[in-house]
Design an enzyme around this catalytic site. Structure first.
Site, mmCIF file in Angstrom:
data_model
loop_
_atom_site.group_PDB
_atom_site.id
_atom_site.type_symbol
_atom_site.label_atom_id
_atom_site.label_comp_id
_atom_site.label_asym_id
_atom_site.label_seq_id
_atom_site.Cartn_x
_atom_site.Cartn_y
_atom_site.Cartn_z
ATOM 1 N N HIS A 1 21.902 4.460 32.706
ATOM 2 C CA HIS A 1 22.707 5.661 32.448
ATOM 3 C C HIS A 1 23.933 5.286 31.637
ATOM 4 O O HIS A 1 24.524 4.254 31.882
ATOM 5 C CB HIS A 1 23.158 6.267 33.781
ATOM 6 C CG HIS A 1 24.057 7.447 33.595
ATOM 7 N ND1 HIS A 1 23.581 8.677 33.186
ATOM 8 C CD2 HIS A 1 25.409 7.577 33.718
ATOM 9 C CE1 HIS A 1 24.607 9.522 33.092
ATOM 10 N NE2 HIS A 1 25.728 8.879 33.405
ATOM 11 N N LYS B 1 11.308 7.362 4.924
ATOM 12 C CA LYS B 1 12.319 7.102 5.959
ATOM 13 C C LYS B 1 13.657 6.668 5.364
ATOM 14 O O LYS B 1 14.719 6.895 5.940
ATOM 15 C CB LYS B 1 11.812 6.077 6.980
ATOM 16 C CG LYS B 1 11.106 6.727 8.141
ATOM 17 C CD LYS B 1 9.682 7.118 7.873
ATOM 18 C CE LYS B 1 9.314 8.551 7.803
ATOM 19 N NZ LYS B 1 7.901 8.802 7.543
ATOM 20 N N GLY C 1 0.794 -1.227 0.000
ATOM 21 C CA GLY C 1 0.000 0.000 0.000
ATOM 22 C C GLY C 1 0.823 1.273 0.000
ATOM 23 O O GLY C 1 1.985 1.294 -0.433
ATOM 24 N N GLU D 1 1.544 27.862 5.120
ATOM 25 C CA GLU D 1 0.625 27.129 6.002
ATOM 26 C C GLU D 1 -0.542 28.039 6.394
ATOM 27 O O GLU D 1 -0.314 29.159 6.844
ATOM 28 C CB GLU D 1 1.405 26.647 7.242
ATOM 29 C CG GLU D 1 0.571 26.127 8.379
ATOM 30 C CD GLU D 1 -0.342 24.957 7.996
ATOM 31 O OE1 GLU D 1 0.142 23.963 7.444
ATOM 32 O OE2 GLU D 1 -1.562 25.069 8.258
ATOM 33 N N GLY E 1 -3.211 17.259 2.927
ATOM 34 C CA GLY E 1 -4.045 16.235 3.548
ATOM 35 C C GLY E 1 -4.291 15.083 2.588
ATOM 36 O O GLY E 1 -3.682 15.016 1.516
ATOM 37 N N ARG E 2 -5.189 14.175 2.993
ATOM 38 C CA ARG E 2 -5.413 12.945 2.225
ATOM 39 C C ARG E 2 -6.883 12.797 1.857
ATOM 40 O O ARG E 2 -7.763 13.187 2.620
ATOM 41 C CB ARG E 2 -4.979 11.730 3.049
ATOM 42 C CG ARG E 2 -3.563 11.812 3.612
ATOM 43 C CD ARG E 2 -2.506 11.422 2.648
ATOM 44 N NE ARG E 2 -2.600 10.078 2.144
ATOM 45 C CZ ARG E 2 -1.885 9.639 1.106
ATOM 46 N NH1 ARG E 2 -1.040 10.445 0.479
ATOM 47 N NH2 ARG E 2 -2.011 8.396 0.690
HETATM 48 P P1 FAD Z 1 -2.956 2.133 2.201
HETATM 49 O O1 FAD Z 1 -1.612 1.914 2.720
HETATM 50 O O2 FAD Z 1 -3.235 3.407 1.484
HETATM 51 O O3 FAD Z 1 -3.297 0.901 1.262
HETATM 52 C C1 FAD Z 1 -4.499 0.819 0.567
HETATM 53 C C2 FAD Z 1 -4.308 -0.104 -0.632
HETATM 54 O O4 FAD Z 1 -5.577 -0.365 -1.205
HETATM 55 C C3 FAD Z 1 -3.456 0.507 -1.738
HETATM 56 O O5 FAD Z 1 -2.375 -0.336 -2.037
HETATM 57 C C4 FAD Z 1 -4.416 0.639 -2.937
HETATM 58 O O6 FAD Z 1 -3.780 0.375 -4.171
HETATM 59 C C5 FAD Z 1 -5.442 -0.459 -2.620
HETATM 60 N N1 FAD Z 1 -6.752 -0.209 -3.220
HETATM 61 C C6 FAD Z 1 -7.491 0.922 -3.169
HETATM 62 N N2 FAD Z 1 -8.681 0.736 -3.801
HETATM 63 C C7 FAD Z 1 -8.684 -0.540 -4.257
HETATM 64 C C8 FAD Z 1 -9.624 -1.337 -4.987
HETATM 65 N N3 FAD Z 1 -10.814 -0.841 -5.354
HETATM 66 N N4 FAD Z 1 -9.281 -2.594 -5.299
HETATM 67 C C9 FAD Z 1 -8.085 -3.116 -4.936
HETATM 68 N N5 FAD Z 1 -7.158 -2.427 -4.243
HETATM 69 C C10 FAD Z 1 -7.457 -1.160 -3.902
HETATM 70 N N6 FAD Z 1 2.218 6.499 8.730
HETATM 71 C C11 FAD Z 1 2.952 6.135 9.790
HETATM 72 O O7 FAD Z 1 2.437 5.491 10.705
HETATM 73 N N7 FAD Z 1 4.282 6.458 9.873
HETATM 74 C C12 FAD Z 1 4.901 7.175 8.897
HETATM 75 O O8 FAD Z 1 6.097 7.453 9.006
HETATM 76 C C13 FAD Z 1 4.137 7.578 7.773
HETATM 77 N N8 FAD Z 1 4.710 8.286 6.780
HETATM 78 C C14 FAD Z 1 3.968 8.633 5.690
HETATM 79 C C15 FAD Z 1 4.574 9.383 4.687
HETATM 80 C C16 FAD Z 1 3.857 9.752 3.565
HETATM 81 C C17 FAD Z 1 4.522 10.541 2.479
HETATM 82 C C18 FAD Z 1 2.494 9.341 3.450
HETATM 83 C C19 FAD Z 1 1.688 9.709 2.227
HETATM 84 C C20 FAD Z 1 1.879 8.611 4.446
HETATM 85 C C21 FAD Z 1 2.607 8.257 5.586
HETATM 86 N N9 FAD Z 1 2.026 7.550 6.629
HETATM 87 C C22 FAD Z 1 2.767 7.201 7.716
HETATM 88 C C23 FAD Z 1 0.589 7.150 6.592
HETATM 89 C C24 FAD Z 1 0.456 5.678 6.181
HETATM 90 O O9 FAD Z 1 1.095 5.474 4.955
HETATM 91 C C25 FAD Z 1 -1.008 5.324 6.086
HETATM 92 O O10 FAD Z 1 -1.661 5.658 7.283
HETATM 93 C C26 FAD Z 1 -1.188 3.824 5.835
HETATM 94 O O11 FAD Z 1 -0.549 3.437 4.653
HETATM 95 C C27 FAD Z 1 -2.678 3.468 5.757
HETATM 96 O O12 FAD Z 1 -2.801 2.108 5.540
HETATM 97 P P2 FAD Z 1 -4.085 1.488 4.845
HETATM 98 O O13 FAD Z 1 -3.874 0.018 4.837
HETATM 99 O O14 FAD Z 1 -5.296 2.043 5.429
HETATM 100 O O15 FAD Z 1 -4.067 2.048 3.323
#
Ligand code: FAD
Length: 458
Positions: free
Chosen positions: A437, A49, A38, A200, A264-265
């Site tokens: 320590h 990172k 994802g 910002e 934002g997202r």
């Molecule tokens: P996602 O990781 O977004 O995965 C969802 C998956 O679903 C994707 O692969 C997508 O292709 C798939 N998908 C979507 N729709 C469909 C469909 N209809 N059919 C099949 N597949 C589908 N979080 C942290 O905790 N620490 C960090 O350091 C951090 N750094 C980040 C840095 C950046 C630049 C970004 C953008 C985010 C960061 N995050 C971090 C946030 C973190 O990436 C997300 O919170 C996390 O990935 C969410 O996980 P998820 O499983 O909900 O979704």
């Protein structure tokens, strides 16, 4: 075959849920339209990172003379930095494939849509397949939010997805939005020599953090020559031959080579069949779930960014585990009482629990203790003494309500504080726990001591 569950999305919410279902003896499939892992593995946590590890190494080398080590000026091979990042991502995606094989999880590489609570349609190119299941977990995550006036074009006006894959370090970068993602990219590209300007709309960067933390980070960024414009918003952006020109609402014009939109997202809830199946959404478009991660439709669960409780990978994974355990007949409930979150700037920021401002707003009597890393032996030896630990407690009960750290290895230090908040420990209980320590963790103990005005070195 009828699966016990089909998971839509192979990010940290989805793949972890699938593994737990398999561990508990369930038959499970994951539908992922892109790469397993994802956003987190492919476009988020891990690639950022990896770049941050590279620029932090650069920082160490640049400061080596202070440690009595003379080195010549480091030269950045950016394609190698990017290549290393790609290798790490590939290795971790391969790791998930290995775990899927080991746990006998079926992986469909296609786009999923919910037909009914027991039927998923998967499109791979023109081909359509149907999968029968007893339960569904929606874990489709989120994508960068865009506003039309910002003129996203994928080349000069970009999001976190493209900025991760630049082939050259830009001379200048306008970052729109100074939240966690904006600040991490300011750290990455600022360290590589890019002139950074941040715009910002709120009154400070990292506006959701404890005020002491956001103020300190703003000072640190300014020292690093990052230009910060708060209470400011962009009216429009135009592309030019040299890059972009942004016009602020105030009339001020900013010209840079590229602009990064990090405002934002957007939740990936479109075209999933949610409306057709009556899945209830909240006012921000998030999928509404109960403490068991189940939606209003029996057998349809949702986890991760789509439920928008916290947009963090570790929260998505825990939610995935809770959904999986409930599907497999074990009662499992979400507990958000102690959620750590980290910002991988330099120094790092890590926080858990309530801020001092939140506690005051709730009308709870508050007492805080602070300790500067300047007075911590290990931090001084490391040459990383910028920052502090702040412990927020209930004035009457002494219970630790929040811990906020800006300083070296804050992201590792927060684990102890998370346990303290989760278990409702008092500041007194924390300080009567012996800390080794010389360690950075002593700063947490001293900040807790300082709640009672008894810090030895503070
Ligand atoms: P996602 O990781 O977004 O995965 C969802 C998956 O679903 C994707 O692969 C997508 O292709 C798939 N998908 C979507 N729709 C469909 C469909 N209809 N059919 C099949 N597949 C589908 N979080 C942290 O905790 N620490 C960090 O350091 C951090 N750094 C980040 C840095 C950046 C630049 C970004 C953008 C985010 C960061 N995050 C971090 C946030 C973190 O990436 C997300 O919170 C996390 O990935 C969410 O996980 P998820 O499983 O909900 O979704």
């Amino acid at each position: 075959m009828i699966y016990d569950a089909v998971v839509i999305g192979g990010g940290p919410g989805g793949y972890v849920a699938a593994i737990r279902i398999a561990q508990l003896g369930g038959k499970v499939a994951v539908v992922e339209k892109d790469q397993l892992g994802g956003t987190c593995l492919n476009r988020g946590c891990i690639p950022t990172k990896s770049l941050i590890a590279a620029v932090d190494k650069l920082g160490i080398i640049s400061e080596a003379t202070e440690f009595g080590i003379n080195v010549s000026k480091p030269v950045i091979d950016f394609s190698k930095v990017q290549g290393r990042k790609a290798e790490i991502v590939e290795k971790l995606v391969g790791g998930i494939k290995y775990l899927f094989n080991k746990n006998k999880i079926n992986h469909f590489n296609g786009n999923a849509k919910i037909k009914t609570a027991n039927l998923i349609e998967v499109k791979v190119g023109a081909e359509v397949q149907e999968i029968k299941c007893k339960n569904i977990i929606i874990a489709t995550g989120s994508s960068p939010a865009l506003i039309q006036s910002l003129g996203y074009n994928g080349s000069t006006i970009i999001t976190s997805e493209e900025v991760l894959n630049l082939t050259e370090v830009p001379k200048s970068l306008l970052i729109i939005g100074a939240g966690v993602i904006g600040c991490e990219f300011a750290h990455i590209y600022g360290s590589l020599g890019t002139e950074i300007t941040m715009v910002e709309a709120a009154s400070s960067i990292l506006a959701l953090q404890d005020k002491d933390i956001s103020r300190r980070m703003q000072t640190i960024f300014k020292k690093k020559k990052i230009i910060i414009k708060t209470n400011a918003s962009i009216k429009k952006i135009n592309s030019t031959k040299e890059g972009i020109v942004a016009e602020l609402e105030s009339g001020e014009m900013i010209s840079t080579e590229k602009a990064l939109i990090s405002i934002g997202r957007r939740l990936n809830t479109q075209n999933l069949g949610l409306e057709e199946n009556g899945v209830e959404l909240g006012n921000k478009g998030q999928i509404l779930v109960n403490d068991y991660m189940e939606t209003n439709i029996k057998g349809i669960y949702a986890v991760g960014d789509v439920v928008s409780k916290y947009q963090l990978a570790h929260v998505a994974s825990i939610q995935g585990i809770v959904a999986a355990e409930n599907i497999m007949g074990q009662e499992s409930k979400m507990d958000y009482s102690a959620v750590p979150s980290c910002i991988f700037t330099n120094p790092e920021v890590a926080t858990v629990g309530l801020t001092e401002q939140q506690v005051k707003q709730m009308g709870i009597p508050v007492k805080t203790g602070k300790f500067n890393f300047m007075a911590n032996g290990k931090a001084l030896c490391m040459g990383e003494s910028e920052g502090f630990v702040k412990v927020v407690t209930h004035q009457e009960t002494d219970v630790i309500l929040g811990v906020h750290i800006i300083g070296p290895h804050a992201s590792d230090l927060i684990a102890e504080a998370t346990l303290a908040v989760k278990k409702g420990l008092t500041a007194k209980e924390l300080v009567t726990t012996i800390h080794a320590h010389p360690t950075l963790a002593e700063a947490i103990m001293e900040a807790a001591e300082n709640v009672h005005g008894l810090s030895i070195h503070g």
